[in-house]
Write an enzyme that holds these catalytic residues in place. Sequence first.
Site, mmCIF file in Angstrom:
data_model
loop_
_atom_site.group_PDB
_atom_site.id
_atom_site.type_symbol
_atom_site.label_atom_id
_atom_site.label_comp_id
_atom_site.label_asym_id
_atom_site.label_seq_id
_atom_site.Cartn_x
_atom_site.Cartn_y
_atom_site.Cartn_z
ATOM 1 N N LYS A 13 40.604 -12.214 4.374
ATOM 2 C CA LYS A 13 41.098 -11.329 5.633
ATOM 3 C C LYS A 13 40.005 -11.918 6.727
ATOM 4 O O LYS A 13 39.947 -12.162 7.686
ATOM 5 C CB LYS A 13 41.196 -9.989 5.374
ATOM 6 C CG LYS A 13 42.239 -9.551 4.582
ATOM 7 C CD LYS A 13 42.331 -8.175 4.647
ATOM 8 C CE LYS A 13 41.331 -7.310 4.052
ATOM 9 N NZ LYS A 13 40.855 -7.356 2.629
ATOM 10 N N ARG A 88 44.097 1.268 6.063
ATOM 11 C CA ARG A 88 44.063 1.295 4.559
ATOM 12 C C ARG A 88 44.804 2.183 3.909
ATOM 13 O O ARG A 88 44.832 1.955 2.660
ATOM 14 C CB ARG A 88 42.596 1.193 4.048
ATOM 15 C CG ARG A 88 42.173 -0.449 3.609
ATOM 16 C CD ARG A 88 40.669 -0.191 3.496
ATOM 17 N NE ARG A 88 39.991 -1.004 2.633
ATOM 18 C CZ ARG A 88 39.216 -2.143 3.029
ATOM 19 N NH1 ARG A 88 39.000 -2.425 4.458
ATOM 20 N NH2 ARG A 88 38.265 -2.759 2.278
ATOM 21 N N ARG A 127 30.800 -15.014 -3.522
ATOM 22 C CA ARG A 127 30.595 -15.279 -2.115
ATOM 23 C C ARG A 127 29.442 -14.594 -1.362
ATOM 24 O O ARG A 127 28.515 -13.818 -2.159
ATOM 25 C CB ARG A 127 31.798 -14.318 -1.390
ATOM 26 C CG ARG A 127 31.833 -12.911 -1.390
ATOM 27 C CD ARG A 127 33.247 -12.523 -0.537
ATOM 28 N NE ARG A 127 33.384 -11.150 -0.528
ATOM 29 C CZ ARG A 127 34.277 -10.347 -0.158
ATOM 30 N NH1 ARG A 127 35.291 -11.089 0.209
ATOM 31 N NH2 ARG A 127 34.317 -9.167 -0.226
ATOM 32 N N ARG A 161 26.711 -9.139 -0.626
ATOM 33 C CA ARG A 161 27.300 -7.782 -0.221
ATOM 34 C C ARG A 161 26.797 -6.930 -1.666
ATOM 35 O O ARG A 161 27.284 -7.274 -2.753
ATOM 36 C CB ARG A 161 28.744 -7.706 -0.121
ATOM 37 C CG ARG A 161 28.911 -7.648 1.395
ATOM 38 C CD ARG A 161 30.518 -7.940 1.780
ATOM 39 N NE ARG A 161 31.300 -6.912 1.151
ATOM 40 C CZ ARG A 161 32.304 -6.633 1.544
ATOM 41 N NH1 ARG A 161 33.004 -7.271 2.334
ATOM 42 N NH2 ARG A 161 32.996 -5.432 1.072
ATOM 43 N N ARG A 172 37.539 -1.285 -6.291
ATOM 44 C CA ARG A 172 38.263 -1.677 -4.762
ATOM 45 C C ARG A 172 39.458 -2.031 -5.068
ATOM 46 O O ARG A 172 40.370 -1.821 -4.366
ATOM 47 C CB ARG A 172 37.202 -2.758 -3.946
ATOM 48 C CG ARG A 172 36.001 -2.085 -3.609
ATOM 49 C CD ARG A 172 34.933 -3.191 -3.302
ATOM 50 N NE ARG A 172 35.035 -4.108 -2.468
ATOM 51 C CZ ARG A 172 34.407 -5.085 -2.278
ATOM 52 N NH1 ARG A 172 33.537 -5.660 -3.163
ATOM 53 N NH2 ARG A 172 34.786 -6.036 -1.161
HETATM 54 P P1 AMP Z 1 35.609 -4.437 3.322
HETATM 55 O O1 AMP Z 1 34.558 -5.153 4.022
HETATM 56 O O2 AMP Z 1 36.913 -4.252 4.383
HETATM 57 O O3 AMP Z 1 35.834 -4.905 1.958
HETATM 58 O O4 AMP Z 1 34.980 -2.622 3.371
HETATM 59 C C1 AMP Z 1 33.993 -2.323 2.405
HETATM 60 C C2 AMP Z 1 34.211 -0.932 2.075
HETATM 61 O O5 AMP Z 1 33.996 -0.112 3.140
HETATM 62 C C3 AMP Z 1 35.527 -0.600 1.450
HETATM 63 O O6 AMP Z 1 35.238 -0.707 0.056
HETATM 64 C C4 AMP Z 1 35.517 0.993 1.800
HETATM 65 O O7 AMP Z 1 34.520 1.797 1.059
HETATM 66 C C5 AMP Z 1 35.024 1.097 3.251
HETATM 67 N N1 AMP Z 1 35.970 0.881 4.298
HETATM 68 C C6 AMP Z 1 36.135 -0.411 5.158
HETATM 69 N N2 AMP Z 1 37.327 -0.136 5.721
HETATM 70 C C7 AMP Z 1 38.251 0.867 5.301
HETATM 71 C C8 AMP Z 1 39.222 1.748 5.961
HETATM 72 N N3 AMP Z 1 40.068 1.063 6.876
HETATM 73 N N4 AMP Z 1 39.215 2.853 5.195
HETATM 74 C C9 AMP Z 1 38.395 3.283 4.207
HETATM 75 N N5 AMP Z 1 37.379 2.870 3.908
HETATM 76 C C10 AMP Z 1 37.109 1.565 4.369
#
Ligand code: AMP
Length: 218
Positions: A13, A88, A127, A161, A172
């Site tokens: 994404k 989400r 990554r 990360r 996740r």
């Molecule tokens: P990402 O970088 O999108 O994989 O997000 C990393 C982490 O941030 C996720 O595993 C969640 O803990 C939190 N997070 C990011 N976006 C959301 C969202 N829309 N709703 C809830 N938690 C989020």
Amino acid sequence: MRLIFLGPPGAGKGTQAKRIEERFGVVQLSTGDMLREAVNAGTELGKQVSEVMQSGALVSDDIIVALIQERIRQPDCAKGFILDGFPRTVAQAEALDTMLDTLGIAVDAVLELKVDDVVLVDRISNRFTCKDCGQGYNTKFDPPKEDGVCDKCEGVEFVYRPDDNAETVAARLAAYHEQTAPLLPYYAEKGSLCSVDAMQDIDAVTRSIYTVLEQGAS
Ligand code: AMP
């Protein structure tokens, strides 16, 4: 152009959103990036969410909705945006609908990046990103052209990360299937969902996205 990117962690994404951002001049709104910035800056929000992020669970809807509500009103979003990692949950999607109604705007398409779970772990655990410009790489599938040097800004420092480890990735993925996958029928019913095969290589996925955008949401 206003888009939503849906897909599990590691689907690409962020990578694809950055390409759309560069090509069409729209803004990438990544809730994950916003939260990581808050954690790194040690803000109150960062302190509130860091443990949850580290566990691989989702941050509460209230926090996320407030974050996007504030961001989407900024002037740079007027030319269009890509929501990357938001919504989400169904509650977030409903809050987004209300937000967009209030602003008098609509989303043009919801793109699902489809990838089998088995390849995601491999993608995620390999990554990393450039510390200076945030360009993403993958040791196996998309390494920098010159080893240890960022293609984009020639930076030489890279970051991994903390939540990109096998244990957190499993949590996740579970969160995706339980809480985010219900958004697929939610948007399919509205007629705005398009699916793209994100198992292809990065350039092929980008081409598929452009094709979908040219055809419009079906
Ligand atoms: P990402 O970088 O999108 O994989 O997000 C990393 C982490 O941030 C996720 O595993 C969640 O803990 C939190 N997070 C990011 N976006 C959301 C969202 N829309 N709703 C809830 N938690 C989020």
